[in-house]
Design a protein around this motif. Structure first.
Motif, mmCIF file in Angstrom:
data_model
loop_
_atom_site.group_PDB
_atom_site.id
_atom_site.type_symbol
_atom_site.label_atom_id
_atom_site.label_comp_id
_atom_site.label_asym_id
_atom_site.label_seq_id
_atom_site.Cartn_x
_atom_site.Cartn_y
_atom_site.Cartn_z
ATOM 1 N N LEU A 54 0.840 -1.209 0.000
ATOM 2 C CA LEU A 54 0.000 0.000 0.000
ATOM 3 C C LEU A 54 0.869 1.249 0.000
ATOM 4 N N LEU A 55 1.885 1.227 0.810
ATOM 5 C CA LEU A 55 2.796 2.369 0.897
ATOM 6 C C LEU A 55 3.476 2.618 -0.447
ATOM 7 N N ARG A 56 3.845 1.561 -1.118
ATOM 8 C CA ARG A 56 4.450 1.698 -2.443
ATOM 9 C C ARG A 56 3.433 2.216 -3.456
ATOM 10 N N ASP A 57 2.204 1.657 -3.428
ATOM 11 C CA ASP A 57 1.179 2.023 -4.411
ATOM 12 C C ASP A 57 0.570 3.399 -4.161
ATOM 13 N N TYR A 58 0.454 3.783 -2.884
ATOM 14 C CA TYR A 58 -0.219 5.040 -2.523
ATOM 15 C C TYR A 58 0.678 5.944 -1.692
ATOM 16 N N GLY A 59 1.975 5.877 -1.927
ATOM 17 C CA GLY A 59 2.927 6.662 -1.146
ATOM 18 C C GLY A 59 2.641 8.157 -1.171
ATOM 19 N N HIS A 60 1.995 8.638 -2.215
ATOM 20 C CA HIS A 60 1.655 10.055 -2.307
ATOM 21 C C HIS A 60 0.507 10.424 -1.360
ATOM 22 N N LEU A 61 -0.181 9.416 -0.800
ATOM 23 C CA LEU A 61 -1.297 9.674 0.111
ATOM 24 C C LEU A 61 -1.016 9.209 1.539
ATOM 25 N N ILE A 62 0.158 8.630 1.754
ATOM 26 C CA ILE A 62 0.516 8.082 3.065
ATOM 27 C C ILE A 62 1.790 8.756 3.564
ATOM 28 N N GLU A 63 1.771 9.164 4.817
ATOM 29 C CA GLU A 63 2.982 9.670 5.450
ATOM 30 C C GLU A 63 3.161 8.957 6.777
ATOM 31 N N CYS A 64 4.276 8.230 6.890
ATOM 32 C CA CYS A 64 4.598 7.493 8.108
ATOM 33 C C CYS A 64 5.730 8.213 8.826
ATOM 34 N N ARG A 65 5.555 8.407 10.123
ATOM 35 C CA ARG A 65 6.541 9.126 10.926
ATOM 36 C C ARG A 65 6.892 8.287 12.155
ATOM 37 N N VAL A 66 8.028 8.601 12.764
ATOM 38 C CA VAL A 66 8.507 7.924 13.964
ATOM 39 C C VAL A 66 8.767 8.981 15.032
ATOM 40 N N THR A 67 8.361 8.671 16.265
ATOM 41 C CA THR A 67 8.546 9.615 17.367
ATOM 42 C C THR A 67 10.017 9.707 17.765
ATOM 43 N N ASN A 68 10.359 10.808 18.396
ATOM 44 C CA ASN A 68 11.702 10.941 18.949
ATOM 45 C C ASN A 68 11.729 10.320 20.345
ATOM 46 N N ARG A 69 12.900 10.230 20.941
ATOM 47 C CA ARG A 69 13.052 9.575 22.252
ATOM 48 C C ARG A 69 12.177 10.198 23.334
ATOM 49 N N ALA A 70 11.987 11.487 23.292
ATOM 50 C CA ALA A 70 11.219 12.168 24.344
ATOM 51 C C ALA A 70 9.762 11.719 24.379
ATOM 52 N N LEU A 71 9.241 11.217 23.262
ATOM 53 C CA LEU A 71 7.839 10.799 23.201
ATOM 54 C C LEU A 71 7.647 9.289 23.358
ATOM 55 N N GLN A 72 8.732 8.551 23.516
ATOM 56 C CA GLN A 72 8.639 7.095 23.589
ATOM 57 C C GLN A 72 7.872 6.608 24.816
ATOM 58 N N MET A 73 7.640 7.476 25.794
ATOM 59 C CA MET A 73 6.896 7.074 26.988
ATOM 60 C C MET A 73 5.386 7.126 26.781
ATOM 61 N N LEU A 74 4.912 7.661 25.659
ATOM 62 C CA LEU A 74 3.475 7.701 25.382
ATOM 63 C C LEU A 74 2.977 6.281 25.122
ATOM 64 N N THR A 75 1.903 5.899 25.787
ATOM 65 C CA THR A 75 1.459 4.502 25.729
ATOM 66 C C THR A 75 0.043 4.317 25.198
ATOM 67 N N ASP A 76 -0.661 5.383 24.883
ATOM 68 C CA ASP A 76 -2.013 5.213 24.355
ATOM 69 C C ASP A 76 -1.947 4.893 22.863
ATOM 70 N N SER A 77 -3.091 4.712 22.247
ATOM 71 C CA SER A 77 -3.164 4.289 20.866
ATOM 72 C C SER A 77 -4.506 4.762 20.319
ATOM 73 N N PHE A 78 -4.525 5.362 19.123
ATOM 74 C CA PHE A 78 -5.806 5.817 18.588
ATOM 75 C C PHE A 78 -5.777 5.977 17.083
ATOM 76 N N CYS A 79 -6.965 5.974 16.518
ATOM 77 C CA CYS A 79 -7.192 6.234 15.101
ATOM 78 C C CYS A 79 -8.346 7.216 15.002
ATOM 79 N N VAL A 80 -8.134 8.310 14.284
ATOM 80 C CA VAL A 80 -9.184 9.306 14.073
ATOM 81 C C VAL A 80 -9.480 9.356 12.577
ATOM 82 N N GLY A 81 -10.747 9.207 12.232
ATOM 83 C CA GLY A 81 -11.180 9.260 10.841
ATOM 84 C C GLY A 81 -11.997 10.508 10.562
ATOM 85 N N ASP A 82 -11.524 11.309 9.625
ATOM 86 C CA ASP A 82 -12.230 12.508 9.167
ATOM 87 C C ASP A 82 -12.572 13.497 10.278
#
Length: 156
Positions: free
Chosen positions: A78-106
């Motif tokens: 999907l990332l290869r096929d729709y890379g223009h519509l997907i942006e994946c990022r990685v947190t820095n060390r200071a945020l690694q303690m965040l433990t929640d998880s969520f998805c927001v649509g629209d």
């Protein structure tokens, strides 16, 4: 604005399916590593392809992309096929303690796990007031990230 609680993997996946299928324009996702999200499953591949077919955009933030790279080859396609519509990022060390998880649509739908190690959480659909805090938080996290997965990942 009905609260949909869940506390099992199947319950989480059912609510996530609802969020993915309802979203048309944007998906903002945050998790430690997306290991339990099944982003590489046939079902989620189809839901995300439909989402991208409408021109939807995905922003994904993780502490680590290792599990996606190792366990989700369909998502990498999907990332290869729709890379223009997907942006994946990685947190820095200071945020690694965040433990929640969520998805927001629209900005109207949210699936939230209170801790990324457990399936207990809640979902709200057609409830923009329930997503406001998560979106603000996502934007704050986003500003503290660096580029992550790209469409040219080969897994080698």
């Amino acid at each position: 604005m009905d609260r949909q609680p869940f506390d099992t993997r199947a319950g989480f996946q059912a609510q996530l399916d609802q969020c993915l299928s309802r979203a048309r324009l944007t998906l903002q996702m945050f998790d430690a590593d997306f290991g339990w999200w099944e982003l590489g499953s046939t079902r989620n591949d189809a839901l995300l392809r439909a989402f991208f077919g409408h021109g939807g955009r995905l922003q994904l933030v993780a502490h680590s992309n290792a599990r996606l790279e190792r366990d989700a080859p369909r998502f990498l396609r999907l990332l290869r096929d729709y890379g223009h519509l997907i942006e994946c990022r990685v947190t820095n060390r200071a945020l690694q303690m965040l433990t929640d998880s969520f998805c927001v649509g629209d900005g109207h739908h949210i699936v939230r796990r209170f801790h990324s190690d457990y399936f207990r959480g809640e979902a709200f659909f057609d409830a923009p007031s329930s997503t406001r805090t998560a979106l603000e938080r996502f934007n704050e996290i986003w500003t503290e990230t660096r580029p992550g997965l790209h469409g040219n990942v080969t897994g080698l």
